[in-house]
Design a protein around this motif. Structure first.
Motif, mmCIF file in Angstrom:
data_model
loop_
_atom_site.group_PDB
_atom_site.id
_atom_site.type_symbol
_atom_site.label_atom_id
_atom_site.label_comp_id
_atom_site.label_asym_id
_atom_site.label_seq_id
_atom_site.Cartn_x
_atom_site.Cartn_y
_atom_site.Cartn_z
ATOM 1 N N PRO A 51 0.799 -1.222 0.000
ATOM 2 C CA PRO A 51 0.000 0.000 0.000
ATOM 3 C C PRO A 51 0.835 1.276 0.000
ATOM 4 O O PRO A 51 0.357 2.326 -0.391
ATOM 5 N N LYS A 52 2.110 1.180 0.413
ATOM 6 C CA LYS A 52 2.947 2.377 0.495
ATOM 7 C C LYS A 52 3.732 2.548 -0.793
ATOM 8 O O LYS A 52 4.743 1.902 -1.014
ATOM 9 N N LYS A 53 3.247 3.389 -1.656
ATOM 10 C CA LYS A 53 3.900 3.630 -2.945
ATOM 11 C C LYS A 53 5.047 4.623 -2.767
ATOM 12 O O LYS A 53 5.051 5.426 -1.835
ATOM 13 N N LYS A 54 6.008 4.568 -3.678
ATOM 14 C CA LYS A 54 7.161 5.456 -3.576
ATOM 15 C C LYS A 54 6.752 6.898 -3.866
ATOM 16 O O LYS A 54 5.794 7.164 -4.587
ATOM 17 N N LYS A 55 7.530 7.800 -3.305
ATOM 18 C CA LYS A 55 7.300 9.218 -3.542
ATOM 19 C C LYS A 55 7.753 9.547 -4.966
ATOM 20 O O LYS A 55 8.643 8.896 -5.510
ATOM 21 N N PRO A 56 7.165 10.568 -5.580
ATOM 22 C CA PRO A 56 7.522 10.909 -6.971
ATOM 23 C C PRO A 56 9.015 11.181 -7.172
ATOM 24 O O PRO A 56 9.568 10.863 -8.208
ATOM 25 N N ASP A 57 9.667 11.752 -6.166
ATOM 26 C CA ASP A 57 11.087 12.095 -6.312
ATOM 27 C C ASP A 57 12.022 10.984 -5.820
ATOM 28 O O ASP A 57 13.233 11.130 -5.868
ATOM 29 N N GLU A 58 11.457 9.881 -5.397
ATOM 30 C CA GLU A 58 12.244 8.773 -4.855
ATOM 31 C C GLU A 58 12.711 7.850 -5.982
ATOM 32 O O GLU A 58 11.972 7.602 -6.936
ATOM 33 N N GLU A 59 13.949 7.347 -5.856
ATOM 34 C CA GLU A 59 14.478 6.429 -6.869
ATOM 35 C C GLU A 59 13.715 5.111 -6.864
ATOM 36 O O GLU A 59 13.234 4.663 -5.834
ATOM 37 N N GLU A 60 13.645 4.516 -8.042
ATOM 38 C CA GLU A 60 13.035 3.190 -8.181
ATOM 39 C C GLU A 60 14.003 2.176 -7.589
ATOM 40 O O GLU A 60 15.177 2.147 -7.934
ATOM 41 N N GLY A 61 13.530 1.351 -6.677
ATOM 42 C CA GLY A 61 14.376 0.328 -6.087
ATOM 43 C C GLY A 61 14.510 -0.881 -6.996
ATOM 44 O O GLY A 61 13.735 -1.058 -7.934
#
Length: 113
Positions: A51-61
């Motif tokens: 349910p916790k999606k990454k923030k727009p400025d966060e790198e893709e893991g």
């Protein structure tokens, strides 16, 4: 790169670590590093499936890279302690094959269909 045996994997990690004066970290440090890497894997999984999606400025893991980091640290701990991961794996599979042999619903084989 060819497939490696567990012994070859452990030797490659040992060859890498042996280049450095510091050598292997002590077991508590390795376990702490393992937990940190597990947290990084959990974050990637949460971003991709939870349910916790990454923030727009966060790198893709990268799930594979995080799993690789966990594997590397686990191998470091095994090497540090003088454990043979192949033997550990065999013992672990024996445990699961005995303990959980009737725990789950087995798929039908072609002969049973």
């Amino acid at each position: 790169m060819k497939d490696l045996t567990m012994q070859e994997v452990q030797q490659q990690v040992d060859d890498y670590i042996s280049q450095f004066e510091e050598g292997y970290f002590d077991p508590p440090t390795l376990v702490i590093r393992f937990c940190e890497e597990l947290g990084e894997l959990a974050r990637v999984v949460s971003h991709q499936y939870g349910p916790k999606k990454k923030k727009p400025d966060e790198e893709e893991g990268d799930m594979e890279l995080e799993m690789g980091d966990l594997l590397f640290i686990l191998i470091c701990l095994a090497n540090r302690q003088g454990y043979n991961l192949n033997e550990i794996f065999i013992k672990t599979m024996d445990k699961y094959n005995c303990r959980d042999k009737d725990r789950w619903t087995r798929k039908k084989t072609p002969e049973q269909l």
